[in-house]
Design a protein around this motif. Sequence first.
Motif, PDB file in Angstrom:
ATOM      1  N   VAL A 163      -0.335  24.977 -42.678  1.00  0.00           N
ATOM      2  CA  VAL A 163       0.677  23.922 -42.823  1.00  0.00           C
ATOM      3  C   VAL A 163       0.777  23.483 -44.277  1.00  0.00           C
ATOM      4  CG1 VAL A 163       1.206  21.517 -42.253  1.00  0.00           C
ATOM      5  CG2 VAL A 163       0.499  23.090 -40.453  1.00  0.00           C
ATOM      6  N   THR A 164      -0.360  23.358 -44.952  1.00  0.00           N
ATOM      7  CA  THR A 164      -0.341  22.986 -46.368  1.00  0.00           C
ATOM      8  C   THR A 164       0.448  24.002 -47.187  1.00  0.00           C
ATOM      9  OG1 THR A 164      -2.491  21.873 -46.179  1.00  0.00           O
ATOM     10  CG2 THR A 164      -1.770  22.506 -48.386  1.00  0.00           C
ATOM     11  N   THR A 224       6.178  23.365 -37.135  1.00  0.00           N
ATOM     12  CA  THR A 224       6.126  22.877 -35.756  1.00  0.00           C
ATOM     13  C   THR A 224       5.485  23.906 -34.840  1.00  0.00           C
ATOM     14  OG1 THR A 224       8.125  21.551 -36.110  1.00  0.00           O
ATOM     15  CG2 THR A 224       7.509  22.017 -33.828  1.00  0.00           C
ATOM     16  N   ALA A 225       5.816  25.181 -35.056  1.00  0.00           N
ATOM     17  CA  ALA A 225       5.239  26.251 -34.241  1.00  0.00           C
ATOM     18  C   ALA A 225       3.739  26.377 -34.478  1.00  0.00           C
ATOM     19  CB  ALA A 225       5.940  27.571 -34.553  1.00  0.00           C
ATOM     20  N   VAL A 226       3.320  26.266 -35.729  1.00  0.00           N
ATOM     21  CA  VAL A 226       1.891  26.361 -36.056  1.00  0.00           C
ATOM     22  C   VAL A 226       1.119  25.218 -35.407  1.00  0.00           C
ATOM     23  CG1 VAL A 226       0.209  26.173 -37.939  1.00  0.00           C
ATOM     24  CG2 VAL A 226       2.221  27.630 -38.212  1.00  0.00           C
ATOM     25  N   GLN A 246      -0.899  16.380 -37.069  1.00  0.00           N
ATOM     26  CA  GLN A 246       0.038  17.005 -38.004  1.00  0.00           C
ATOM     27  C   GLN A 246       1.423  17.176 -37.374  1.00  0.00           C
ATOM     28  OE1 GLN A 246      -1.148  18.220 -41.524  1.00  0.00           O
ATOM     29  NE2 GLN A 246      -2.065  16.366 -40.663  1.00  0.00           N
ATOM     30  N   SER A 247       1.697  16.356 -36.370  1.00  0.00           N
ATOM     31  CA  SER A 247       3.008  16.405 -35.740  1.00  0.00           C
ATOM     32  C   SER A 247       3.987  15.509 -36.495  1.00  0.00           C
ATOM     33  CB  SER A 247       2.918  15.950 -34.280  1.00  0.00           C
ATOM     34  OG  SER A 247       2.599  14.563 -34.214  1.00  0.00           O
ATOM     35  N   LEU A 306       8.942  14.480 -41.800  1.00  0.00           N
ATOM     36  CA  LEU A 306       9.268  15.846 -42.221  1.00  0.00           C
ATOM     37  C   LEU A 306      10.617  16.287 -41.657  1.00  0.00           C
ATOM     38  CD1 LEU A 306       8.485  18.539 -43.575  1.00  0.00           C
ATOM     39  CD2 LEU A 306       7.270  19.140 -41.460  1.00  0.00           C
ATOM     40  N   ASP A 307      10.882  15.894 -40.412  1.00  0.00           N
ATOM     41  CA  ASP A 307      12.133  16.297 -39.782  1.00  0.00           C
ATOM     42  C   ASP A 307      13.339  15.550 -40.334  1.00  0.00           C
ATOM     43  OD1 ASP A 307      11.057  13.974 -38.767  1.00  0.00           O
ATOM     44  OD2 ASP A 307      11.899  14.245 -36.760  1.00  0.00           O
ATOM     45  N   LYS A 308      13.102  14.539 -41.198  1.00  0.00           N
ATOM     46  CA  LYS A 308      14.209  13.775 -41.779  1.00  0.00           C
ATOM     47  C   LYS A 308      14.575  14.235 -43.188  1.00  0.00           C
ATOM     48  CE  LYS A 308      14.361  10.983 -38.205  1.00  0.00           C
ATOM     49  NZ  LYS A 308      15.494  11.001 -37.257  1.00  0.00           N
TER      50      LYS A 308
END
Length: 505
Positions: A84-85, A120-122, A166-167, A404-406
Amino acid sequence: MSSILTNTGAMVALQTLKGVNANMATTQNEISTGKSVSSAKDNSAVWAISKVMEADVNGFKAISDSLSLGESTVAVARQASETVTGLLTDIKGKIVAAQEENVDRTKIQTDISALRDQITAVVGAAQFNGLNLIQGTDEVNILSSLDRSSDGTVSASNITIERQDQSTTAGTYGSGTDISANASISGGATAVANTANTAVATFGATWAANDTATLTVAGVELGFTAKGTDPADVASYFEGAINGLGLDGVTASSSGGALTISSTRAFEGLDVAVSATTAGDGTGQITAANGTTGLTDASATIEQRAETVAFSTVAAVKDGDSYKVTVGSSSYNYIAGKNETMEDVAKGLKTAIDGGDIDGITTKVSQDATTKQWSLSIDNSGSSLALARTANEGGTASGGLFGLDKIDVRSDAGASSALDSIETLIQSSIDAGANFGSAEARIENQSDFIGKLTDSLKSGIGTLVDADMEEVSARLTALQTQQQLSIQSLSIANQAPQSILSLFR
């Protein structure tokens, strides 16, 4: 005396043979089992100790399995956090590219969306045996040891693993105890507007030729030498000099001997100072933006235009503490998780507001160097909007990658706010990976210790109950010899009464 009814020699020989046979049986048992204490009748105290220790060994074997399972689970979470990082770093590269206006931001946003979906998948896949450590906030306990005290009491020890969410979930705002006192709006403001803040320098009426005045604004010193007695000339001169500097967000206007210095700087105060050589005008007076006297009789700091939400320096942040800032008709929430601070709350609210993409609204998080107080500044370059804040306990924490989604870089404001947001998200992911790395190393060390401890316990049990095979072998040879001699002795003793027959022939 000889007797045909009682054969004392045979009795002695028989008892000796029975003793030898008993010792032979014991020795053969040691050889067949490999133990000198194989049952409670051999040595009850040693047998009891060995059984307790054997039970502990079996327990530690189960603990070793638990540690192996825990280590694998944490390793998956660590690897996911590192992935993710890396993906967030890639997103940062895209956001930096979007700062340039002469690029296709729509295509950049498409790339960012794809990387975000991959994150998101990870996060969703980072589970081991159904346990995902990068979702949620509940602690996970891994059985790490069995501790036996001197009185025989046994207690279990655990290694506690903090989940690192981490969501991108927004969380659920709480309805518990009101904690609004932990956040306050500067000056009790109820609106955020684009109105300039001002300071006024008033020049006195008595000016003689060659009297001088000095005004410093934003670190730039301006000087004036009087040619007459009109204070309006002084104010007018400084008006033109200040406007001629072209300072960002700074303008000046004059009326008579009053010089008004205005600042629309969003997140930066403006220092102003004035002095004069003539006694006629005193030292001048500067009225600060909030209508109070400046820092001294001749100086002041014009406050930033942005309104500030200041957070407590003493209140602790608990899991589920919910903070809300309302701008206009829109409310923006951040719900704190475990072990978070007011810094996290301030940055979370900033991320939420930036994601709202209200025209003219920009934000900044800062910390006072002296008081260490964290603040969220909210600026408005458009129409005035209402401003309020509330806070309550009892919510469900926002995800570690909240906001993150914004992220949307298709506008100038979006690209600018995204650059601040991505730094916070990257740090959250780095912290998660570091925490999992430390936990994994601790579990690995404990697993090594349990393995060595189990070996030591087995060795100790063996010392207590295992037979010394060299000694047993030598004893068996001796007993076999004794057995043969005892049989011969018994045979001789049994033949002794027969010699009495010769007396009757």
